[in-house]
Scaffold this motif. Sequence first.
Motif, short mmCIF file in Angstrom:
data_model
loop_
_atom_site.label_atom_id
_atom_site.label_comp_id
_atom_site.label_asym_id
_atom_site.label_seq_id
_atom_site.Cartn_x
_atom_site.Cartn_y
_atom_site.Cartn_z
N HIS A 113 0.86 -1.19 0.00
CA HIS A 113 0.00 0.00 0.00
C HIS A 113 0.89 1.23 0.00
O HIS A 113 1.94 1.23 0.63
N ASN A 125 -1.16 8.22 2.34
CA ASN A 125 -0.97 6.81 2.69
C ASN A 125 -2.35 6.19 2.87
O ASN A 125 -3.10 6.57 3.75
N PRO A 128 -6.26 1.13 4.48
CA PRO A 128 -7.55 0.99 5.14
C PRO A 128 -8.57 1.82 4.34
O PRO A 128 -8.27 2.96 3.97
N LEU A 129 -9.72 1.28 4.07
CA LEU A 129 -10.64 1.95 3.15
C LEU A 129 -11.40 3.08 3.84
O LEU A 129 -11.55 3.09 5.06
N GLY A 130 -11.83 4.04 3.04
CA GLY A 130 -12.58 5.16 3.59
C GLY A 130 -11.71 6.30 4.09
O GLY A 130 -12.21 7.20 4.78
N HIS A 131 -10.42 6.29 3.75
CA HIS A 131 -9.55 7.38 4.20
C HIS A 131 -9.35 8.46 3.13
O HIS A 131 -9.12 9.62 3.45
#
Lengths: 285, 322
Positions: A113, A125, A128-131
């Motif tokens: 990632h 960076n 993790p989804l939704g960032h």
Amino acid sequence: MQHASQSPADREVAVAAAARLARRIRRHSLQMVHSAGLGHPGGDMSSADILAALYSGVLRINPADPAAPGRDRFIMSKGHCSAALYSALAEAGYVPVERLSEYMKPLSMLNGHPDRNKVPGVEANTGPLGHGLPIAVGVAKAARISGGDWRTFVLTGDGELQEGSNWEAAMAASHFQLDNLTLIVDRNRLQQGDRTESTITLEPLAERWRAFGWAVREIDGNDPAALVSAFSQIPFETGKPSCVIANTRKGCGVSFMEDRAEWHHRVPTAVELAAALIELGEDSE
Amino acid sequence: MNTLHDCRKAFSKALIELAEADPRIVAVVNDSVGSSNLKDFKQRFPDRLINVGIAEQNMVGIGAGLANGGLVPFVCGASCFLTGRALEQVKVDLGYSRSNVKLCGMSSGVAYGELGPTHHSIEDLAWTRAIANMTVVVPADPAETSAAMHAAAAYDGPVFLRLSRMPVPDVHPAGYEFQLGRGALLRGGTHLTLIANGVMVCRALEAAALLEEEGISAAVLNMATVRPIDRTAIVEAAAMGPIITIEEHTVYGGLGGAVAEVVVESHPVRMRMLGFPGEFAPTGSPEFLFEHFGLTPDNIRRAALKLVEECAGVTYATDPRG
């Protein structure tokens, strides 16, 4: 830049460049995933055309000066499709193309990632989804506060929209009237385990974004011409953030990968890789 | 001691000073203009106060985005929600990304008293100090709050400022110079050291005064910065004698843990860790809860007497510093 008033001839050149770049992104991505022994090739392939359109003339960027304060920002919220992102950055000139072979190798800057502190051109960076969307709202809001004229683009997956933080950001973006912000949803209709609609329903997706105050266009997200055309028309409405629902096919470009959930993170064998590269074809020039 | 202060006044005054001097300074709030004492800031800089509504994950992400866009955001909200609700954003968008964002955790610890454990923030030091690249500061009085704000603004990287609304006296002498990462020895001593921060510093000083009456000389070390922690000051304290840490936080992973990590590696001495004992608090005001859990000058005094007695026959080997 020139986009608002592109001539048909310019448009054709841009579309051809995007199609060429998309093929390279797909070829690199499959080779990288094969060599690393892991990755997310299905999503790399579904988003290749979107990245290609952005990096072949839409984004106002200078890879020689990746931190230029006035640059356009592209935020890859679906950070697991890092192979596609790194391929686009390499072809754009941020990273030597030879270094793509280091993907996920020990101590490589090309982590599974993306890390903005290691890879020039990476803006956030993610993983993790939704960032990505909340960050993009901040970037777009910063332009408003400081008088900057940069534009902010963010690419999310579709399954990713099940994360509630996206909807917090969706409300904020329209409240702040951020028409300098464009969201592209890679609507491939598959998530890790199943179809999105069998998991948690996203439809009516366009209606949902409109209800949150966004100007929405639905296009074929694997068609470079449709993408170039949509990006030339942003903002779709003054005073509203723009949402491009890019209808794509996971694994697009390789017949045996297309629209199949297992290619979310399956690694092609040597034989499959060879077959895929033949299907994708070489550059004609 | 002297007059008591609400450090939020020093916080909001410092933020206005910073914003006047630097156009990059902005404030981000989650419908917390009042509780973060930012009404004056809003009046002064209406375009530089961003209210994201009740949405902490979004708030921290927006903070990271504002920093990407060249601004220096102070992201302010009740510490329990700011850290707990948005912890993954704090880890990834701030710590891992090394974003130049200043988190201001308001009304931390048990300042919300009777509102109960949902609103207490007694895990925030453990959470934030476990994250690489984070700087974590717990100021003790108005002067230190203001100085920590200025230091955070001058530092390029993510900072968590753990602020309180609990009334505190001035604990620092005039001319005190705050430095990130440095403890401040507020009182010398020869028998043991009390290491505290935030609203516990004034209580440690009171305890030291009580101990003096009983012939025990307790040093008081204000350890405002929990990460990176001042190893030198801790080793010096350990070389002198036993240590008591006092914190408005659970004893699991907070100041006591941070001090103990240095002590056991560098110069093992007996320690006591005073704080919340790993249970959710019963209903009560902050002062009631401090009494209930022994976070009072008198209980610190008793803990110190017991520890000194236990250590009476104990001799320590060599000073590791040679």
